[in-house]
Design an enzyme around this catalytic site. Sequence first.
Site, PDB file in Angstrom:
ATOM      1  N   LYS A 154       1.399  -0.909   0.187  1.00  0.00           N
ATOM      2  CA  LYS A 154       0.039   0.274  -0.080  1.00  0.00           C
ATOM      3  C   LYS A 154       0.528   1.181   0.181  1.00  0.00           C
ATOM      4  O   LYS A 154       1.999   1.396   1.354  1.00  0.00           O
ATOM      5  CB  LYS A 154      -1.023  -0.179   1.779  1.00  0.00           C
ATOM      6  N   ASP A 178      -0.569  -0.629  -4.318  1.00  0.00           N
ATOM      7  CA  ASP A 178      -2.010  -0.044  -4.427  1.00  0.00           C
ATOM      8  C   ASP A 178      -1.874   1.648  -4.284  1.00  0.00           C
ATOM      9  O   ASP A 178      -2.199   1.157  -3.268  1.00  0.00           O
ATOM     10  CB  ASP A 178      -2.876  -0.743  -3.766  1.00  0.00           C
ATOM     11  N   GLU A 204      -2.405  -0.342  -8.799  1.00  0.00           N
ATOM     12  CA  GLU A 204      -3.862  -0.415  -8.880  1.00  0.00           C
ATOM     13  C   GLU A 204      -4.112   0.926  -8.354  1.00  0.00           C
ATOM     14  O   GLU A 204      -3.630   2.047  -7.253  1.00  0.00           O
ATOM     15  CB  GLU A 204      -4.085  -1.226  -7.525  1.00  0.00           C
ATOM     16  N   ASP A 229      -9.081  -0.438  -9.350  1.00  0.00           N
ATOM     17  CA  ASP A 229      -9.791  -1.034  -8.572  1.00  0.00           C
ATOM     18  C   ASP A 229     -11.528  -0.635  -7.803  1.00  0.00           C
ATOM     19  O   ASP A 229     -12.559  -0.547  -8.634  1.00  0.00           O
ATOM     20  CB  ASP A 229      -9.215  -0.727  -7.487  1.00  0.00           C
ATOM     21  N   LYS A 251     -14.347  -7.163  -6.956  1.00  0.00           N
ATOM     22  CA  LYS A 251     -14.323  -7.444  -5.569  1.00  0.00           C
ATOM     23  C   LYS A 251     -15.950  -7.789  -4.881  1.00  0.00           C
ATOM     24  O   LYS A 251     -17.103  -7.083  -4.773  1.00  0.00           O
ATOM     25  CB  LYS A 251     -14.131  -6.672  -4.650  1.00  0.00           C
TER      26      LYS A 251
HETATM   27 MG    MG Z   1      -7.247  -1.493  -4.022  1.00  0.00          MG
END
Ligand code: MG
Length: 340
Positions: A154, A178, A204, A229, A251
């Site tokens: 992240k 991401d 991402e 995303d 997701k």
């Molecule tokens: Mg993500």
Amino acid sequence: MRFSCEPLTLRTRHVFAISRGASDTFGGAIVHLEHDGITGIGEAAPSPFYGENQSTVLAVLGVLKQDVPDDPFLMDEAHDRLEKRIRGNPAAKAAIDIALHDLVCKRLGLPLYRFFGLSPERALTTSFTIGIDEIDVMKQNAVEASEFPILKIKVGTDRDEFVLDAIRSVTNRTLRVDANCAWTAREAVQKIARLEKFGIEFVEQPIAPGDPDGLRFVRENASVPIIADESVKTSIDIERLIGAVDGINIKLMKCGGLYEAVKMIHTARALGMKVMLGCMVESSVGITAAAHLSPAADYADLDGNLLLAEDPFSGVKVKQGKLLLPSEPGLGVKGPGSQR
Ligand code: MG
């Protein structure tokens, strides 16, 4: 059909931070659907980013229970009814969708992957996520996750380059990044140019959603593939990203469950896009449901259950990152109230 739901509150082992916030407590819900002596289980793991939380999920499930069909095989009709009753609220809908799939597959005596015509041998290797923290902590977390051949880092702070440098200094594993919408398009191009030397498989969601042209600009000016995303929730969102991204992150808790996720996979494939399967912080109920679809995807980031201090359920197992799908009928999830 008998419907019941109860709150489920999950705690992560460590505070989990991304570019827009941090928490160690995640409130969701578990749904049970019982039909002819067989019970299906589903989970809602809501994200405030998409306008849901534990209270909205419980309230919406209380409304949607009237739309669960008496015949669990009528999935298409079930989804029509849920959409007509209330817009959005995808995690609440996903709980019903997952429970219906579990119930139908138990009735058929098939594991979920077989219901979809998929081979468990082709299940993917999941990445393990390193949340934002002090650089030394992130580095240490990367070392401790040595079992996983793929790490998802992240990013979205002014220390990203140092973070990647520190993590790269202790591992030659595959690294994904991401940003969770942290950058502007121009910033993204500059940041990615500085990060790509660390060998990154993809980036991402570099920028905020609602800006396909911005994503296209980033993609055209970066040498690393870009995966959407937050910019893509359901199949409707995919078409406007043609040429703007290399792939999409699906997701269950964004799209409303397995039924829509399958639609998204086919839509993305038809448009030449890569498919990633991601998750929220979820128990093994939601993660196992998504894992059954992983043989149809290119990338998996299904580690939400692995971040938990305690998971009341068990289902998919992980061996050196590889998702091992349960072969029992349905999701193959065990835990409180999950038996038939
Ligand atoms: Mg993500």
